[in-house]
Write a protein that holds these residues in place. Structure first.
Motif, PDB file in Angstrom:
ATOM      1  N   TYR A 125      -3.354   9.295   6.705  1.00 41.69           N
ATOM      2  CA  TYR A 125      -3.336   8.393   7.200  1.00 41.69           C
ATOM      3  C   TYR A 125      -4.604   7.194   5.851  1.00 41.69           C
ATOM      4  N   ARG A 126      -4.573   7.571   4.771  1.00 47.51           N
ATOM      5  CA  ARG A 126      -5.587   7.334   4.052  1.00 47.51           C
ATOM      6  C   ARG A 126      -4.667   5.717   3.131  1.00 47.51           C
ATOM      7  N   SER A 127      -3.538   5.723   3.254  1.00 48.10           N
ATOM      8  CA  SER A 127      -2.247   5.012   2.421  1.00 48.10           C
ATOM      9  C   SER A 127      -2.567   3.776   3.648  1.00 48.10           C
ATOM     10  N   ILE A 128      -2.950   4.382   5.188  1.00 45.42           N
ATOM     11  CA  ILE A 128      -1.724   3.621   6.104  1.00 45.42           C
ATOM     12  C   ILE A 128      -3.518   2.454   6.086  1.00 45.42           C
ATOM     13  N   ALA A 144       0.498  -1.548   0.090  1.00 52.32           N
ATOM     14  CA  ALA A 144      -0.212  -0.229   0.209  1.00 52.32           C
ATOM     15  C   ALA A 144       1.234   1.417  -0.294  1.00 52.32           C
ATOM     16  N   GLN A 145       2.200   1.316   0.104  1.00 55.62           N
ATOM     17  CA  GLN A 145       3.175   2.324   0.590  1.00 55.62           C
ATOM     18  C   GLN A 145       2.286   2.963   1.814  1.00 55.62           C
ATOM     19  N   ALA A 146       2.415   2.347   3.080  1.00 52.11           N
ATOM     20  CA  ALA A 146       1.211   3.119   3.715  1.00 52.11           C
ATOM     21  C   ALA A 146       2.631   3.918   5.215  1.00 52.11           C
ATOM     22  N   PHE A 147       2.919   4.974   4.055  1.00 49.88           N
ATOM     23  CA  PHE A 147       4.048   5.723   4.422  1.00 49.88           C
ATOM     24  C   PHE A 147       4.844   6.820   3.296  1.00 49.88           C
ATOM     25  N   GLN A 148       5.455   7.892   4.048  1.00 48.57           N
ATOM     26  CA  GLN A 148       6.031   9.134   3.325  1.00 48.57           C
ATOM     27  C   GLN A 148       7.356   9.392   3.801  1.00 48.57           C
ATOM     28  N   CYS A 149       7.207  10.026   4.625  1.00 51.08           N
ATOM     29  CA  CYS A 149       9.615   9.797   5.187  1.00 51.08           C
ATOM     30  C   CYS A 149       9.467   8.538   5.566  1.00 51.08           C
ATOM     31  N   GLY A 150       8.822   8.111   6.207  1.00 52.02           N
ATOM     32  CA  GLY A 150       8.567   6.768   7.414  1.00 52.02           C
ATOM     33  C   GLY A 150       8.404   6.369   8.765  1.00 52.02           C
ATOM     34  N   TYR A 151       8.915   7.991   9.160  1.00 50.82           N
ATOM     35  CA  TYR A 151       9.449   8.324  10.475  1.00 50.82           C
ATOM     36  C   TYR A 151       8.179   7.424  11.339  1.00 50.82           C
ATOM     37  N   CYS A 152       7.375   7.531  10.615  1.00 49.80           N
ATOM     38  CA  CYS A 152       5.941   6.919  12.272  1.00 49.80           C
ATOM     39  C   CYS A 152       5.848   5.573  11.630  1.00 49.80           C
ATOM     40  N   PHE A 200      -3.951  -6.146  18.390  1.00 50.43           N
ATOM     41  CA  PHE A 200      -4.616  -5.844  16.796  1.00 50.43           C
ATOM     42  C   PHE A 200      -5.365  -6.643  16.155  1.00 50.43           C
ATOM     43  N   ASP A 201      -6.808  -7.042  16.258  1.00 52.36           N
ATOM     44  CA  ASP A 201      -7.643  -7.621  15.655  1.00 52.36           C
ATOM     45  C   ASP A 201      -8.536  -7.247  14.908  1.00 52.36           C
ATOM     46  N   GLU A 202      -9.547  -8.148  14.972  1.00 48.70           N
ATOM     47  CA  GLU A 202     -10.706  -7.852  13.526  1.00 48.70           C
ATOM     48  C   GLU A 202     -11.290  -6.524  14.200  1.00 48.70           C
ATOM     49  N   ALA A 203     -11.152  -6.521  16.138  1.00 49.82           N
ATOM     50  CA  ALA A 203     -12.082  -5.962  16.370  1.00 49.82           C
ATOM     51  C   ALA A 203     -11.976  -4.014  16.131  1.00 49.82           C
ATOM     52  N   HIS A 204     -10.651  -3.899  16.141  1.00 49.05           N
ATOM     53  CA  HIS A 204      -9.767  -3.174  16.000  1.00 49.05           C
ATOM     54  C   HIS A 204      -9.344  -2.502  14.710  1.00 49.05           C
ATOM     55  N   LYS A 205      -9.495  -3.229  13.751  1.00 46.80           N
ATOM     56  CA  LYS A 205      -9.484  -2.941  12.207  1.00 46.80           C
ATOM     57  C   LYS A 205     -11.253  -2.048  11.836  1.00 46.80           C
ATOM     58  N   ALA A 206     -11.652  -3.101  12.829  1.00 45.95           N
ATOM     59  CA  ALA A 206     -13.405  -1.570  13.000  1.00 45.95           C
ATOM     60  C   ALA A 206     -13.228  -0.755  13.228  1.00 45.95           C
ATOM     61  N   ASP A 207     -12.400  -0.761  14.283  1.00 45.80           N
ATOM     62  CA  ASP A 207     -12.541   0.927  15.182  1.00 45.80           C
ATOM     63  C   ASP A 207     -11.209   1.662  14.715  1.00 45.80           C
ATOM     64  N   LEU A 208     -10.764   1.971  13.846  1.00 47.13           N
ATOM     65  CA  LEU A 208      -9.116   2.613  13.127  1.00 47.13           C
ATOM     66  C   LEU A 208      -9.317   3.883  13.996  1.00 47.13           C
ATOM     67  N   ASP A 260      -5.432   1.743   3.667  1.00 47.51           N
ATOM     68  CA  ASP A 260      -5.155   0.768   2.129  1.00 47.51           C
ATOM     69  C   ASP A 260      -4.586  -0.050   2.731  1.00 47.51           C
ATOM     70  N   ALA A 261      -3.500  -0.193   3.874  1.00 44.49           N
ATOM     71  CA  ALA A 261      -3.357  -1.299   4.121  1.00 44.49           C
ATOM     72  C   ALA A 261      -3.606  -2.608   5.015  1.00 44.49           C
ATOM     73  N   LEU A 262      -4.107  -1.434   5.450  1.00 46.78           N
ATOM     74  CA  LEU A 262      -5.115  -2.443   7.033  1.00 46.78           C
ATOM     75  C   LEU A 262      -6.021  -3.080   6.515  1.00 46.78           C
ATOM     76  N   HIS A 263      -6.070  -2.247   4.583  1.00 48.37           N
ATOM     77  CA  HIS A 263      -7.425  -3.270   3.845  1.00 48.37           C
ATOM     78  C   HIS A 263      -6.700  -4.226   3.252  1.00 48.37           C
ATOM     79  N   GLY A 264      -5.563  -4.507   3.444  1.00 48.45           N
ATOM     80  CA  GLY A 264      -4.698  -5.101   2.309  1.00 48.45           C
ATOM     81  C   GLY A 264      -4.488  -4.719   0.634  1.00 48.45           C
ATOM     82  N   LYS A 265      -5.108  -3.762   0.488  1.00 49.74           N
ATOM     83  CA  LYS A 265      -4.348  -3.146  -0.621  1.00 49.74           C
ATOM     84  C   LYS A 265      -3.969  -2.310  -1.552  1.00 49.74           C
ATOM     85  N   SER A 266      -3.447  -2.864  -2.352  1.00 47.33           N
ATOM     86  CA  SER A 266      -1.424  -2.710  -2.919  1.00 47.33           C
ATOM     87  C   SER A 266      -2.154  -0.731  -3.805  1.00 47.33           C
TER      88      SER A 266
END
Ligand code: FES
Ligand code: FES
Length: 904
Positions: A134-137, A91-99, A112-120, A139-145
C-alpha cells in the motif's frame, strides 16, 4: 432486451437470472472489471453507478439498468488520463496491477474526498492489494512521483515506470481471463468433502442430463500417469505422486471430477448433480502422528516411494561435534517454534484456457510462473510431443510462488483434446484457492543453541518437521531451503540438523515466497534473541558477532562445498542501518494506558540467490530495421518487475533507452527456454541471460560497423541510435540495412545458468505496542534494510520489499487458515484475512550500498528474502514488550491474550 449505459456506450442486453453486475459487464467484454473474490471483500470489481463506487460482484446486474455505469475503461476522457490515473502512473502504485482498476475506481470517485484521504485505513477498507504493501498507493494519493526519466544508456539504476503502466491503468491490460472466445466451454470441478476416502463409484447420469453439460470426466477417463504439480528444472526433486484425477481423495478439496458445459452455471449445476459414493478411510493431520508406526498411510508404496511410511524424505547432517559444542557453552536455549500455513492470495486466481489453434497445435493461455515446465508436464501427461503444445501467459495477476505449480492447465487441455479442440476455460474461485491450491508448508522447528559468555556460538541443533499435506510438490526443496541459509547464516563450528517432510491428509504445501527458509529463519532468529537475552547481549551485537563473514564457507549442516559465495556482502551495513533508525525513532508514541506494553525487536535473514538445483534461462535480442531492439526472454512477469528490469539491463548495455527495447516474455513459442520465475531467479538467471545476450549484441553491432566502415573497432562507439566510427556516424537504421544486404541478421541468442549463486541479506526492525488485555498489536516503527546489490530499478525494488514485508506482517499477525480435521472453516478473505490498508504498517526501506560481482550489472535477488526476517522481528519485539515468548505463529489477539493473561 434492456438498455445499459457503460462508459457512455449503450448496450442492449439481458442479464441472466441472478447474474451480478461484475459478470454481466465481463460478458459485455468490459474486461477492466476484475474478480478477486466475488464476495465483496477485495474491491477488484469496483465500478461506478451514477458516479458512486460499488463492488459490482455484490450488485444484481439488473440494478444497472437506466444508470450510468463507469468502469476503469471509462475513466480517461478523450485519451487524457483522470488525475488519479496520472497519480497512480507517477507513483507506480501497483505491481501486478490486478487490483489497480478497483483501487482507481474507489479513489477517483467524487465521494473520495479530502476527508477520505485523511482516513485511508477506513476509506480503503474495501480494496485489497496483495503486492504493494500500500505504500505506493499512499504516494499516489498524496501526489508523490516515484519515477525517473528514461535516458539513453542510463536505464540501469533508474526508477523507470512499468512498461505496461498505461495499459494497466486504463483497463486495457489483458490478464489470463480477459478474452472473449467464440464457442468457449466452461470447466468446473467437484472437490472432495473428505480428508481421506476411496471413490467407490461416481454416477454421471444426472450431471450429463443437465442442459448445456457436454462432458464429465472422472479418474477412469483421464491418463493414469503420476506426476508432480511442482515446477522445477529437475523434475526428480519432486515425487510423482499425483494423478490428474484419482480414485483416492487425500485431502478435503482434492479434485474428484470435472464437468464441462456451455456455461459456467451449467458446469456448476453439473458438479452439484454428480453422485459419488465414498469409502471413508482413516485420516491423519498431524505430521508427528503421521510418522508413528501404524498411522494411516497416504500413498501406496507401489506408487510413491517414501523414506519410511508417511515420511517422504529426511535430510540430516552435522558439522563439527554438536554434543561437545553444547558442553562448551555458557548458556543454552532450547525451544520448539512453529509456523502456520498461509495462502498466497494472488488477487488473480488460478485459471487457464486451452484450445486447438488454426495451426493444429494445442494452445494453453495460463496464469503461470513457469510456462516451459508446464508445457513439459502437459506433453508427458497427454502423451503428445512438447512441440505440439504452446503455453503462454498474458499479464499475470500475482503469483508469490503459488503459480510455480501446474494446477489449472491439465484439465482444460485434456477436455479440449476430447472435445474437438473446442476452447475450454477453467477459472478458480477464491474458495477453491483456499481449499484446493497450495499453501506455505506448516513447519515445527525445535532449536537448541548454545554460546560462550561473549556471545560466540558453540553449537546449533535444528530439528524440523514439515507438513507437506497430501502431496509432495516442493516438499523436499522447501525442506532443503529450510535447512540451508537460515543455518548457514551463522558461523558456528558445531551444527547439526534433522528435517523430515511428512505426508498428512492436509491441503498440500507448495512454493511460497521465502520457500521454507522463512519457517526456520523464524525459529532460529527467535532462538538467537533468547540466547542473547540469557547472555545479556544486545541482539544486534549478537548477530554481528556470529553472522557469516566474507571468506567463510557458506556452510549449513553439510561439509560438501556448495556453489554459493559472496558476490557482495552487506549484512553489517543492514544491521547498522536498522539499529540506527530504531534508535533515532520516528516519533510515533505508544498508545496511552498502562495496558499497552512497548517493545523493540529485530531479525536478519540470509538468502542464497536461487535454488540449489539447476535453473536456466535464454534470451534472444534483435536489432530492428528502425534502429530499436526486440528482446525475447522466457521469464514470467506477475508483478515482480522482471520485465522492466531486463529491458533496463538490455538498454544499458546497448546504450539505448528502455522504451527502445520491445519485450516478449513467457511464451513457449516466441521466447527461448526459461525454467520459470521463482526462487529468486528472475534477476540472477533471466537477468544474467539478458545481460550476456545484450553484450553479444553490442559486440556484434560494433564488429559489423567496424567491418562496414573500415574503422578499427577501438575507434567505434555504440550510441543510442548510431555507431560512431572515427569521424563517421552511421545510424542503426543504416547499419541494419547494410547488414540486410549481406544477410547479417543482428540477432543473438544466449543462455545463462544459475550457478554460482550469490548471497543476499535482509534485516528487519520493529517497535510495537501490544495491549495486554485485548491482545491487539500496533506496529509503531518498521524499518527494513536490504542487501540486494545494485538496484536495477530502485522504485521497483522498494516496492518488492514493501510487498514482502507487508506479507510478513500478515503471516505474523493476521492470516490464519483454520482447519478442523482437514476442513478449512474460513475459506473467505473476510474470515481468513490478508492485510488490508489498515493492517499494514508503513515500513522505512533502505538499501545497503553493495555492488554484486556475480549478479547481472551488480544486482542480486530482492523480492523474496525480505519476508523472512519480519515474523521473527515481530516475535522478538513482542517478547521484549511482554517478557513472554510467543513461539507459534500467527500472533492473533486471541492467542496473545491467552498467554498474556497467564503471564500476569
Ligand atoms: S470481486 Fe467483488 S469484491 Fe472481490
Ligand atoms: S498490484 Fe495490487 S494486487 Fe497486485
Amino acid at each position: 432486451m434492456s438498455n445499459y449505459e457503460v462508459n457512455g456506450r449503450l448496450y442492449s442486453a439481458e442479464p441472466k437470472a441472478g447474474q451480478c453486475l461484475r459478470t454481466f459487464l465481463r460478458d459485455l467484454e468490459v474486461f477492466g472489471v476484475k474478480k478477486g473474490c466475488d464476495a465483496g471483500d477485495c474491491g477488484a470489481c469496483t465500478v461506478w453507478l451514477d458516479g458512486k463506487p460499488f463492488h459490482s460482484c455484490l450488485v444484481p446486474a439488473f440494478r444497472g439498468e437506466g444508470r450510468k455505469i463507469t468502469t476503469i475503461e471509462g475513466l480517461a476522457k478523450n485519451g487524457v488520463m483522470h488525475p488519479i490515473q496520472k497519480a497512480f502512473h507517477d507513483a507506480q502504485a501497483f505491481q501486478c496491477g490486478y487490483c489497480a482498476a478497483g483501487m482507481l475506481m474507489t479513489t477517483a470517485s467524487a465521494a473520495f474526498d479530502e476527508a477520505h484521504k485523511a482516513d485511508l485505513p477506513h476509506a480503503l477498507k474495501g480494496n485489497i492489494c496483495r503486492c504493494t504493501g500500500y505504500r505506493s498507493i499512499v504516494d499516489a494519493l498524496h501526489g508523490k512521483s516515484n519515477i525517473e526519466e528514461d535516458v539513453a544508456g542510463k536505464a540501469c539504476g533508474a526508477s523507470l515506470p512499468n512498461p505496461f503502466t498505461d495499459a494497466i491503468l486504463t483497463g486495457k491490460a489483458r490478464y489470463t481471463m480477459d478474452i472473449a472466445i467464440e464457442g468457449l466451454l466452461h470447466l468446473k470441478v467437484l472437490r472432495s468433502p473428505h480428508a481421506h476416502a476411496r471413490i467407490k463409484s461416481i454416477d454421471k447420469t444426472k450431471a450429463l442430463a443437465i442442459p448445456g453439460v457436454v462432458a464429465v470426466y472422472i479418474w477412469e477417463d483421464v491418463p493414469r500417469r503420476l506426476y508432480s504439480t511442482a515446477l522445477h528444472e529437475d523434475h526428480l526433486v519432486d515425487p510423482d505422486d499425483t494423478y490428474i484425477l484419482d480414485n483416492v481423495a487425500r485431502f478435503v478439496g482434492q479434485r474428484i471430477a470435472a464437468v464441462v458445459a456451455e456455461s459456467e452455471a451449467a458446469a456448476e449445476a453439473g458438479v452439484r448433480a454428480l453422485q459419488v459414493e465414498y469409502e471413508i478411510l482413516p485420516a491423519v493431520f498431524d505430521p508427528v502422528a503421521a510418522m508413528e508406526p501404524g498411522a494411516p498411510l497416504l500413498h501406496d508404496k507401489n506408487d510413491v516411494v517414501t523414506q519410511n511410511g508417511n515420511i517422504f524424505c529426511t535430510l540430516q547432517g552435522e558439522i563439527g561435534d554438536v554434543t561437545q559444542g553444547f558442553k562448551e557453552a555458557d548458556a543454552v536455549h532450547e525451544m520448539t517454534y512453529s509456523t502456520s500455513r498461509v495462502q498466497h492470495v494472488h488477487l488473480e486466481t488460478h485459471g487457464s484456457i486451452a484450445y486447438k489453434g488454426e495451426d493444429g497445435r494445442w494452445h494453453v493461455r495460463t496464469s503461470s510462473q513457469g510456462p516451459f515446465p508446464v508445457r513439459t508436464k502437459l506433453a508427458y501427461l497427454m502423451g503428445v510431443p512438447a512441440r505440439e503444445i504452446h503455453v503462454f501467459t498474458e499479464r499475470v495477476g500475482g503469483g508469490f510462488g503459488g503459480k510455480q505449480e501446474m494446477v489449472s492447465e491439465d484439465l482444460p487441455l485434456f477436455a479440449s483434446m476430447k472435445l474437438d479442440g473446442r476452447p475450454v476455460k477453467w477459472e478458480w474461485t477464491r474458495e477453491e484457492e483456499f481449499i484446493g491450491a497450495t499453501t506455505r508448508h506448516q513447519m515445527t522447528t525445535k532449536v537448541k543453541i548454545g554460546a560462550k559468555k561473549d556471545g560466540t556460538l558453540t553449537a546449533l541443533d535444528v530439528h524440523c518437521v514439515s507438513n507437506t499435506g497430501a502431496y509432495g510438490n516442493h516438499a523436499s526443496e522447501t525442506l532443503a531451503a529450510a535447512m540451508a541459509s537460515p543455518i548457514a547464516a551463522y558461523r558456528c563450528a558445531n551444527k547439526k540438523g534433522v528435517g523430515h517432510v511428512v505426508y498428512t491428509n492436509m491441503i498440500p504445501g507448495g512454493g511460497f515466497r521465502g520457500y521454507g527458509a522463512s519457517q526456520t529463519t523464524y525459529a532460529i532468529e527467535c532462538a538467537m534473541d533468547e540466547l542473547a537475552r540469557l547472555l545479556g547481549i544486545d541482539p544486534f551485537e549478537m548477530r554481528r558477532k556470529n553472522v557469516v563473514k566474507p571468506g567463510d564457507n557458506v556452510e549449513s549442516i553439510w561439509k560438501e562445498p556448495g556453489d554459493a559465495s559472496f558476490g557482495s556482502y552487506g549484512i553489517n551495513e543492514c544491521l547498522d542501518i536498522v539499529e540506527r533508525e530504531l534508535k533515532k525513532g520516528n516519533g510515533v508514541a505508544k498508545p496511552d494506558g498502562e495496558d499497552w506494553a512497548e517493545g523493540t525487536g529485530m531479525a536478519l535473514a540470509m538468502l542464497e540467490c536461487g535454488p540449489p538445483t539447476e535453473h536456466r534461462s535464454g534470451a534472444e535480442m534483435k536489432l530492428l530495421p528502425d534502429g530499436t531492439y526486440h528482446l525475447a526472454c522466457g521469464t514470467s512477469e506477475f508483478g515482480n518487475g522482471t520485465s522492466n528490469a531486463i529491458k533496463q539491463i538490455a538498454a544499458s548495455i546497448v546504450g539505448a533507452r528502455a522504451r527502445d527495447v520491445a519485450l516478449v516474455n513467457a511464451d513457449t513459442d516466441r521466447t527461448p527456454y526459461d525454467t520459470g520465475t521463482f526462487a529468486s531467479t528472475g534477476m540472477v538467471v533471466a537477468g544474467k541471460a539478458v545481460h550476456i545476450t545484450a553484450q553479444v549484441m553490442r559486440d556484434d553491432i560494433l564488429d559489423f560497423a567496424c567491418r562496414h566502415t573500415g574503422v578499427v573497432i577501438d575507434q567505434c562507439r555504440l550510441e543510442s541510435d548510431a555507431v560512431v566510427c572515427g569521424n563517421k556516424r552511421i545510424t542503426l537504421t543504416e547499419l541494419h540495412a547494410a547488414g540486410a544486404k549481406v544477410n547479417h541478421r543482428f540477432t543473438v541468442t544466449r543462455r545463462a545458468y544459475l550457478s554460482p549463486r550469490t548471497i543476499a541479506f535482509n534485516v528487519q526492525g520493529v517497535r510495537l505496542a501490544v495491549h495486554r488485555v485485548t491482545g491487539e498489536v500496533r506496529v509503531l516503527h518498521s524499518v527494513h534494510a536490504a542487501d540486494i546489490g545494485r538496484p536495477i530499478n530502485p522504485m521497483q525494488c522498494h516496492g518488492q520489499i514493501d510487498g514482502a514485508v507487508a506479507m510478513g506482517y500478515g503471516w505474523a499477525l493476521i492470516e490464519n487458515m483454520v482447519h478442523d480435521e482437514g476442513h478449512m472453516v474460513n475459506p473467505q478473505l473476510r474470515n481468513c484475512r490478508v492485510p488490508v490498508f489498515a493492517d499494514t504498517p508503513h515500513t522505512d526501506v533502505f538499501f545497503a550500498s553493495t555492488i554484486d560481482s556475480i549478479g547481472p550489472l551488480g544486482a542480486k535477488s530482492q523480492g523474496e528474502c525480505a519476508i523472512n526476517p519480519v515474523a521473527p522481528a515481530v516475535a522478538n519485539a513482542l517478547a521484549n514488550a511482554t517478557g513472554v515468548r510467543f513461539a507459534h505463529l500467527p500472533f492473533t489477539p486471541d492467542r496473545l491474550f491467552s498467554k498474556l493473561g497467564k503471564s500476569k
